[in-house]
Each structure stands twice: as C-alpha cells, then as structure tokens.
Design an enzyme around this catalytic site. Sequence first.
Site, PDB file in Angstrom:
ATOM      1  N   ASP A 116       0.823  -1.203   0.000  1.00 33.18           N
ATOM      2  CA  ASP A 116       0.000   0.000   0.000  1.00 33.18           C
ATOM      3  C   ASP A 116       0.863   1.262   0.000  1.00 33.18           C
ATOM      4  OD1 ASP A 116      -2.429  -1.208  -0.172  1.00 33.18           O
ATOM      5  OD2 ASP A 116      -3.010  -0.917   1.907  1.00 33.18           O
ATOM      6  N   LYS A 122      -3.693   3.189  -2.376  1.00 37.01           N
ATOM      7  CA  LYS A 122      -4.829   4.089  -2.589  1.00 37.01           C
ATOM      8  C   LYS A 122      -4.423   5.463  -2.053  1.00 37.01           C
ATOM      9  CE  LYS A 122      -8.254   0.398  -1.978  1.00 37.01           C
ATOM     10  NZ  LYS A 122      -7.332  -0.699  -1.673  1.00 37.01           N
ATOM     11  N   MET A 160      -7.563   8.858   8.876  1.00 38.08           N
ATOM     12  CA  MET A 160      -7.972   9.260   7.519  1.00 38.08           C
ATOM     13  C   MET A 160      -8.999  10.396   7.579  1.00 38.08           C
ATOM     14  SD  MET A 160      -8.328   5.418   5.891  1.00 38.08           S
ATOM     15  CE  MET A 160      -9.484   4.911   7.188  1.00 38.08           C
TER      16      MET A 160
END
Length: 251
Positions: free
Chosen positions: A40, A62, A177
Amino acid sequence: MNSVTKTGKVYLIGAGPGDPELLTRKAERILKEADIILYDALVSEGIKELFNKKAKLIDVGKRADNHTYPQAEINQMLVDFAIDGYNVARIKGGDPYVFGRGGEEAEELLKNSISVEVVPGISSAIAAPAYAGIPVTHREYSSSLTVITGHEDPTKGESALNFKALAKMQGTIVILMGIKRLKDNVDALISGGKSPDTPVAIIEKGTMPDQRLTTGTLGSIVSIAAERKIEAPAVIVIGDVVRLSGVLGKK
C-alpha cells in the site's frame, strides 16, 4: 519466484505506522521470503528495503481519490496468485484489520479456500500519539479510547457514526484518515455537544523523522490546520490527553 503446483498462502501483514523498527520480526521474515508482495501507499521506503529482492512487487496503494487498483481487483489478484501456487504478502500501513480492509480480503480468500494468515501491525492510532507524547489513555484524563474513520465508505449513503454519542464520551477519540473531512467531523462533534475548548492534536507522518505535531482545540483546529497546510497521512487526537504532549513530548 517459485513454480509450484500446490496452492499458495496469503499473509495479510501490518506494516505498522511507518518507522521500520516497529515492524514485527514475523512480518520481516515473511517479506523476505514471499514470492509476490502487494503493498500500500503508506508502506515506508525503509520497510520496502526489506522486501525479497526476487519477489514480484505490485503497488496497489490508494491515494485520496486515486486508486491504483479497485478493491475487488486486489481481492482477485490475491486469489489468483495463491491458486497459481505463490506465497503472497499483502502488506498495509498500520494493522490490516484497523480500517485496512483486511477483513474483506480475508473473507474473499477463505471463500475461495485459500489459506490466509494475519500478521498484526502496530496501529498509527496509538503509535503516532505515543511518539508525540500523547498517551491515548491515562488514569487522570481518559479511561476509554474510541477509534473512528474520518473517511467512511461513500456508497453507504448514511453515516454509521453517532456523533452525538461520541460527543458525550469523556475519553479519547482518535480519527484516522480524517484530514479531508476535518471540518465536517469537528462541526459534527461540536453540534453533538462537545465543548469547542476540547484539546485536539494532529500528528502528520507519525513515527517518521519528519513527524509534525499541531495542537489546538475543536474550535480552532480547522483554521490552524489550514494555516499550517496540514496534509495526510495524519492522525487526529481529541481529548484531555492532548494536554500531556507539552510534558511527555519534550525531548
């Protein structure tokens, strides 16, 4: 890579918060042995240096609204590689089961009779605050810890987070996030009854050499974050434990 006929195995690995020295010994061993590694965006360069030099590496990171591969395609890759006989390391920042979609990947693998093993990692939800001198629990300040995502699945339509209930809690709230929706989450907590004077900390690039700490209150943190041009990855900590950063964070 090994050419074998038997079904391979998939390891869902937590890379931890970024500092390579916080990676577990088991994770390091598997990364040095894996045939294929899917990694990731939050996997640090120091950890990538530990990857098997002969392994096939696939960046499935991502970044904001830019996804290298959709989740369904990542799931299928894991299944296909294992069926082809390869041992696969799927490594994510933090812990694979803490907002890392590891549960979805494990479900897909088991549905296809693929052997899967989870290798936990240290979540940034506790590590980043710790490096900034903030204990997420403390007998005098907080007896509970609530970790939420600041970026829910947009396809759900309705939020699963009860901000009124969160606002009433006296413990620590950690948002992962959450930078993109910082104002929305802050407004929701204040509207739910949380005092605008509640201390807030934002830790950018937690545990890394360029880690940066920003502090304020619910009432001021949005403007401070804009002024300091805060960027992801960052961890948001809300609660009285933030006051300890000025004491325990001193070097």
